[in-house]
Design a protein around this motif. Sequence first.
Motif, PDB file in Angstrom:
ATOM      1  N   GLN A 199       0.830  -1.208   0.000  1.00 24.83           N
ATOM      2  CA  GLN A 199       0.000   0.000   0.000  1.00 24.83           C
ATOM      3  C   GLN A 199       0.866   1.260   0.000  1.00 24.83           C
ATOM      4  OE1 GLN A 199      -3.455   0.476  -0.309  1.00 24.83           O
ATOM      5  NE2 GLN A 199      -3.134  -1.631  -1.030  1.00 24.83           N
ATOM      6  N   ALA A 200       2.031   1.194   0.633  1.00 24.12           N
ATOM      7  CA  ALA A 200       2.905   2.372   0.659  1.00 24.12           C
ATOM      8  C   ALA A 200       3.327   2.787  -0.734  1.00 24.12           C
ATOM      9  CB  ALA A 200       4.140   2.081   1.525  1.00 24.12           C
ATOM     10  N   LEU A 201       3.460   1.817  -1.642  1.00 29.37           N
ATOM     11  CA  LEU A 201       3.816   2.140  -3.021  1.00 29.37           C
ATOM     12  C   LEU A 201       2.658   2.835  -3.723  1.00 29.37           C
ATOM     13  CD1 LEU A 201       5.653   2.036  -5.471  1.00 29.37           C
ATOM     14  CD2 LEU A 201       4.933  -0.333  -5.848  1.00 29.37           C
ATOM     15  N   LEU A 202       1.471   2.276  -3.602  1.00 31.22           N
ATOM     16  CA  LEU A 202       0.300   2.878  -4.245  1.00 31.22           C
ATOM     17  C   LEU A 202       0.008   4.261  -3.674  1.00 31.22           C
ATOM     18  CD1 LEU A 202      -2.035  -0.249  -4.397  1.00 31.22           C
ATOM     19  CD2 LEU A 202      -0.591   0.689  -6.223  1.00 31.22           C
ATOM     20  N   GLN A 203       0.172   4.412  -2.367  1.00 31.68           N
ATOM     21  CA  GLN A 203      -0.079   5.703  -1.733  1.00 31.68           C
ATOM     22  C   GLN A 203       1.044   6.700  -1.975  1.00 31.68           C
ATOM     23  OE1 GLN A 203      -0.649   4.616   2.354  1.00 31.68           O
ATOM     24  NE2 GLN A 203      -2.557   3.502   1.954  1.00 31.68           N
ATOM     25  N   GLN A 250      16.497  -4.786  -6.471  1.00 34.09           N
ATOM     26  CA  GLN A 250      16.854  -3.396  -6.234  1.00 34.09           C
ATOM     27  C   GLN A 250      15.657  -2.490  -5.968  1.00 34.09           C
ATOM     28  OE1 GLN A 250      19.347  -1.843  -9.344  1.00 34.09           O
ATOM     29  NE2 GLN A 250      19.097   0.288  -8.755  1.00 34.09           N
ATOM     30  N   ALA A 251      14.561  -2.708  -6.701  1.00 29.13           N
ATOM     31  CA  ALA A 251      13.487  -1.702  -6.685  1.00 29.13           C
ATOM     32  C   ALA A 251      12.150  -2.298  -7.095  1.00 29.13           C
ATOM     33  CB  ALA A 251      13.844  -0.556  -7.637  1.00 29.13           C
ATOM     34  N   TYR A 259       5.544  12.126  -6.032  1.00 28.11           N
ATOM     35  CA  TYR A 259       5.809  11.032  -5.100  1.00 28.11           C
ATOM     36  C   TYR A 259       5.875  11.572  -3.679  1.00 28.11           C
ATOM     37  CZ  TYR A 259      10.529  12.908  -5.578  1.00 28.11           C
ATOM     38  OH  TYR A 259      11.611  13.753  -5.608  1.00 28.11           O
ATOM     39  N   ASP A 260       5.509  10.702  -2.749  1.00 29.49           N
ATOM     40  CA  ASP A 260       5.532  11.022  -1.328  1.00 29.49           C
ATOM     41  C   ASP A 260       6.737  10.310  -0.723  1.00 29.49           C
ATOM     42  OD1 ASP A 260       5.166  10.945   1.474  1.00 29.49           O
ATOM     43  OD2 ASP A 260       2.991  11.134   1.262  1.00 29.49           O
ATOM     44  N   SER A 261       7.777  11.060  -0.403  1.00 34.69           N
ATOM     45  CA  SER A 261       9.017  10.467   0.088  1.00 34.69           C
ATOM     46  C   SER A 261       8.805   9.652   1.351  1.00 34.69           C
ATOM     47  CB  SER A 261      10.065  11.556   0.341  1.00 34.69           C
ATOM     48  OG  SER A 261      10.497  12.123  -0.866  1.00 34.69           O
ATOM     49  N   GLU A 262       7.965  10.135   2.256  1.00 35.20           N
ATOM     50  CA  GLU A 262       7.760   9.427   3.511  1.00 35.20           C
ATOM     51  C   GLU A 262       7.092   8.071   3.280  1.00 35.20           C
ATOM     52  OE1 GLU A 262       9.105  10.300   6.401  1.00 35.20           O
ATOM     53  OE2 GLU A 262      10.008  11.876   5.169  1.00 35.20           O
ATOM     54  N   LYS A 263       6.172   8.022   2.326  1.00 37.15           N
ATOM     55  CA  LYS A 263       5.544   6.735   1.997  1.00 37.15           C
ATOM     56  C   LYS A 263       6.563   5.790   1.361  1.00 37.15           C
ATOM     57  CE  LYS A 263       1.223   7.594   3.180  1.00 37.15           C
ATOM     58  NZ  LYS A 263       0.553   6.862   4.288  1.00 37.15           N
ATOM     59  N   LEU A 264       7.353   6.299   0.416  1.00 37.61           N
ATOM     60  CA  LEU A 264       8.303   5.437  -0.287  1.00 37.61           C
ATOM     61  C   LEU A 264       9.424   4.966   0.629  1.00 37.61           C
ATOM     62  CD1 LEU A 264       8.573   7.058  -3.831  1.00 37.61           C
ATOM     63  CD2 LEU A 264       6.919   5.390  -2.937  1.00 37.61           C
ATOM     64  N   LYS A 265       9.744   5.726   1.665  1.00 34.62           N
ATOM     65  CA  LYS A 265      10.744   5.278   2.633  1.00 34.62           C
ATOM     66  C   LYS A 265      10.315   3.988   3.325  1.00 34.62           C
ATOM     67  CE  LYS A 265      13.018   9.634   3.897  1.00 34.62           C
ATOM     68  NZ  LYS A 265      13.194  10.647   4.955  1.00 34.62           N
ATOM     69  N   GLN A 266       9.012   3.767   3.414  1.00 38.40           N
ATOM     70  CA  GLN A 266       8.506   2.558   4.064  1.00 38.40           C
ATOM     71  C   GLN A 266       8.824   1.302   3.265  1.00 38.40           C
ATOM     72  OE1 GLN A 266       4.328   2.987   5.113  1.00 38.40           O
ATOM     73  NE2 GLN A 266       4.606   5.164   5.580  1.00 38.40           N
ATOM     74  N   LEU A 267       9.229   1.477   2.009  1.00 34.75           N
ATOM     75  CA  LEU A 267       9.558   0.334   1.156  1.00 34.75           C
ATOM     76  C   LEU A 267      11.014  -0.095   1.289  1.00 34.75           C
ATOM     77  CD1 LEU A 267       7.726   1.617  -2.038  1.00 34.75           C
ATOM     78  CD2 LEU A 267       6.875  -0.078  -0.396  1.00 34.75           C
ATOM     79  N   ALA A 268      11.785   0.595   2.123  1.00 35.44           N
ATOM     80  CA  ALA A 268      13.204   0.281   2.303  1.00 35.44           C
ATOM     81  C   ALA A 268      13.385  -1.207   2.621  1.00 35.44           C
ATOM     82  CB  ALA A 268      13.785   1.134   3.423  1.00 35.44           C
ATOM     83  N   PRO A 269      14.431  -1.834   2.066  1.00 30.59           N
ATOM     84  CA  PRO A 269      15.563  -1.240   1.361  1.00 30.59           C
ATOM     85  C   PRO A 269      15.347  -1.047  -0.131  1.00 30.59           C
ATOM     86  CG  PRO A 269      15.941  -3.566   1.590  1.00 30.59           C
ATOM     87  CD  PRO A 269      14.636  -3.282   2.277  1.00 30.59           C
ATOM     88  N   PHE A 270      14.107  -1.198  -0.616  1.00 35.85           N
ATOM     89  CA  PHE A 270      13.867  -1.107  -2.053  1.00 35.85           C
ATOM     90  C   PHE A 270      13.540   0.323  -2.471  1.00 35.85           C
ATOM     91  CE2 PHE A 270      12.763  -5.406  -0.726  1.00 35.85           C
ATOM     92  CZ  PHE A 270      13.558  -6.149  -1.594  1.00 35.85           C
ATOM     93  N   ASP A 271      13.981   0.673  -3.689  1.00 36.31           N
ATOM     94  CA  ASP A 271      13.666   1.961  -4.286  1.00 36.31           C
ATOM     95  C   ASP A 271      12.472   1.794  -5.223  1.00 36.31           C
ATOM     96  OD1 ASP A 271      15.908   3.078  -2.972  1.00 36.31           O
ATOM     97  OD2 ASP A 271      17.222   2.384  -4.574  1.00 36.31           O
ATOM     98  N   PHE A 274      13.127   7.012  -7.825  1.00 41.39           N
ATOM     99  CA  PHE A 274      12.985   7.628  -6.515  1.00 41.39           C
ATOM    100  C   PHE A 274      13.621   6.716  -5.472  1.00 41.39           C
ATOM    101  CE2 PHE A 274       8.848   8.563  -8.809  1.00 41.39           C
ATOM    102  CZ  PHE A 274       9.347   9.705  -9.421  1.00 41.39           C
ATOM    103  N   TRP A 275      14.482   7.295  -4.629  1.00 37.33           N
ATOM    104  CA  TRP A 275      15.200   6.467  -3.644  1.00 37.33           C
ATOM    105  C   TRP A 275      15.380   7.187  -2.313  1.00 37.33           C
ATOM    106  CZ3 TRP A 275      21.149   6.120  -3.975  1.00 37.33           C
ATOM    107  CH2 TRP A 275      21.698   7.315  -4.415  1.00 37.33           C
ATOM    108  N   PRO A 276      14.306   7.635  -1.700  1.00 38.68           N
ATOM    109  CA  PRO A 276      14.436   8.375  -0.437  1.00 38.68           C
ATOM    110  C   PRO A 276      15.022   7.544   0.699  1.00 38.68           C
ATOM    111  CG  PRO A 276      12.140   7.897  -0.917  1.00 38.68           C
ATOM    112  CD  PRO A 276      12.907   7.563  -2.152  1.00 38.68           C
ATOM    113  N   ALA A 277      14.918   6.220   0.632  1.00 32.81           N
ATOM    114  CA  ALA A 277      15.440   5.393   1.719  1.00 32.81           C
ATOM    115  C   ALA A 277      16.946   5.195   1.646  1.00 32.81           C
ATOM    116  CB  ALA A 277      14.752   4.024   1.702  1.00 32.81           C
TER     117      ALA A 277
END
Length: 263
Positions: free
Chosen positions: A130-134, A148-149, A165-177, A194-197
């Motif tokens: 869901q973090a990816l979709l959001q 990797q991603a 993109y929402d950096s805070e949401k995408l950070k939840q996908l760490a370690p993936f970009d 995008f690679w905020p993590a």
Amino acid sequence: MELDIYVVDAFTSQQFCGNSAAVVPVEEWLDDSLMQSIAAENNLSETAFIKAISENHYHIRWFSPLTEIDFCGHATLAASYVLFNQIGVSGVLRYSTGEVGDLEVKMTSDGQIEMSFPNQMPQELPVVPQALLQGLSIQPIQILKNRQAYFAVLPSEQDVLNVKYDSEKLKQLAPFDVVVTAISEQYDFVSRYFWPANGGDEDPVTGSIHSGLAPYWAQQFNRAHLVAYQASQRGGLLHCCVEGERVMVSGRGVLYLKGRLFV
């Protein structure tokens, strides 16, 4: 201690475009903490440290401002540019890496630097986080993933250009970009990364992710040779060729800086 440092704009033939990487040749490895501090001070997408093993054979390590990265294409191109054009190495280069095996690099007859990467074809996901979709403002039509991603295929090239993109949401996908991609009218396909993590919000040009993008799009187009454009603010052009278990990713580089580090 004094060290040489070079900064190269990779995947471009123009300064101030492509993706900048610092290259630091070393005779012996520095402490990991010092290499990380140098990368943070440089504040570029990556700093590559290279250490000679034998003729034309080097260890290579890549550091973002935040962490060590296990695979980086544009900094490999930058390191190769330095070896070919500043240090005077000729022939085929071989880099030993910690996570993706040995990488071979050569200069092509038209002056491009061609890198042989492992084929990292992404696989479609049965369950999408869901973090990816959001975290993306445009709904993907397909989502895949490799080591990797996450790969978000968008409906159109314009969607890739427009997506937020929402950096805070995408950070939840760490370690993936996250890479977004679509078919292009001018090129074969376009992408943004995008690679905020792991390094920053958006990477200008990401050579490594094309080891996954090229096989995916080669399958869609049913041909091996593809031209790609990464549509960041700086932008970068990549030529890709899928050859079984390897993906050739080629591009140009431009020297921006040569200097000395005092650490």
